[in-house]
Motif scaffolding. Sequence first.
Motif, short mmCIF file in Angstrom:
data_model
loop_
_atom_site.label_atom_id
_atom_site.label_comp_id
_atom_site.label_asym_id
_atom_site.label_seq_id
_atom_site.Cartn_x
_atom_site.Cartn_y
_atom_site.Cartn_z
N UNK A 40 -2.73 15.35 43.15
CA UNK A 40 -3.80 16.50 41.85
C UNK A 40 -3.29 17.59 41.40
N UNK A 41 -3.56 17.32 39.64
CA UNK A 41 -2.35 17.73 38.95
C UNK A 41 -3.68 19.49 39.06
N UNK A 42 -2.58 20.53 38.86
CA UNK A 42 -3.31 21.74 38.12
C UNK A 42 -3.27 22.44 37.76
N UNK A 70 -17.20 17.02 38.14
CA UNK A 70 -18.25 16.47 38.24
C UNK A 70 -16.99 15.25 39.38
N UNK A 71 -15.90 16.70 39.83
CA UNK A 71 -14.98 15.72 41.32
C UNK A 71 -14.75 17.27 41.75
N UNK A 72 -13.94 16.43 43.21
CA UNK A 72 -13.97 16.90 44.10
C UNK A 72 -12.36 16.64 44.87
N UNK A 73 -11.79 17.09 45.00
CA UNK A 73 -10.12 16.46 45.79
C UNK A 73 -9.39 17.22 46.69
N UNK A 74 -9.57 17.21 47.81
CA UNK A 74 -9.07 17.96 48.53
C UNK A 74 -7.54 16.91 49.09
N UNK A 75 -6.72 18.07 50.12
CA UNK A 75 -5.25 17.52 50.48
C UNK A 75 -5.13 18.18 51.68
N UNK A 76 -4.76 18.10 52.67
CA UNK A 76 -4.21 18.41 53.62
C UNK A 76 -3.17 19.22 53.80
N UNK A 77 -2.15 20.33 53.82
CA UNK A 77 -1.01 20.50 53.62
C UNK A 77 0.13 19.29 54.73
N UNK A 78 -0.42 19.10 55.34
CA UNK A 78 0.57 17.91 56.14
C UNK A 78 0.51 16.89 55.20
N UNK A 112 -17.20 21.94 28.57
CA UNK A 112 -17.69 23.31 29.59
C UNK A 112 -17.16 22.63 30.84
N UNK A 113 -16.00 21.14 30.78
CA UNK A 113 -14.98 20.75 31.48
C UNK A 113 -13.85 22.04 31.59
N UNK A 114 -13.97 22.33 30.35
CA UNK A 114 -12.27 23.83 29.72
C UNK A 114 -13.11 24.88 30.75
N UNK A 115 -13.98 25.18 30.85
CA UNK A 115 -14.80 26.81 31.50
C UNK A 115 -14.58 26.07 33.23
N UNK A 116 -14.69 24.98 33.62
CA UNK A 116 -15.63 25.02 34.99
C UNK A 116 -14.28 24.47 36.11
N UNK A 117 -14.29 25.35 37.03
CA UNK A 117 -13.13 24.80 37.64
C UNK A 117 -12.71 25.98 39.18
N UNK A 118 -12.69 25.21 39.27
CA UNK A 118 -11.69 26.17 40.68
C UNK A 118 -10.61 25.27 41.67
N UNK A 158 -5.15 23.27 53.91
CA UNK A 158 -5.33 22.68 52.91
C UNK A 158 -5.40 23.06 51.62
N UNK A 159 -5.84 22.33 50.50
CA UNK A 159 -6.15 22.59 49.07
C UNK A 159 -7.36 22.07 48.30
N UNK A 160 -7.91 22.38 47.71
CA UNK A 160 -9.25 21.94 46.90
C UNK A 160 -8.99 22.09 45.66
#
Length: 185
Positions: free
Chosen positions: A157-159, A125-133, A105-111, A118-120
């Motif tokens: 944050x690793x994408x 089971x988690x969400x992490x956000x950064x403002x561009x600045x 389920x982890x492999x198949x989910x996320x966005x 910024x970017x999220x």
Amino acid sequence: MLGQRLPPVAAARKKMGNSLLSVIGSIATVALIAVATRWLSGAQGSLLPRTRDGTSLYGIKWQWRAVGFAGGLFAVVISVWSWHDLHRPEWGLIAISVTFLILSLWLASGSVTTNQSGITKSGLWYSRSFQWKEITEVRLHKKQGGAIELRSGARKLIIDSRFNAFRHLLNEIEDRTQLQPMRGN
């Protein structure tokens, strides 16, 4: 006649037949894994993210979703088969299957979502956000399929390459942060 023993030659043939089937099964398994790995590593996905009201949504490539959901289904089938075949739950196998189901389920989910501020990255089971600045460093990892690492001080944050429109996302990160990615491991 029940309970009769096979002659030594017939027993050896039966044993060799089972051994040959085991070898063929092992070869087929390795070949299937190699083909699936190659298929996933070459998965292109869509070239552009879905956009709505100034927000870009980068979803998981359909190939990764398919493998994740198939793996989850496999885990459920193994658990049900074990329960049905043994007429009692085999808790070790069920624990392994549940672990495999969660990983699938982890492999198949996320966005990954981007907008003007910024970017999220959202996962199972988690969400992490950064403002561009806030982003102070962008790294591009070769070993992880070109994964993008964003750093903000000690936070990161690793994408990974499971996401659609990966090149477009990297270009958007470069444009919004005005940082060039450092080439990493």
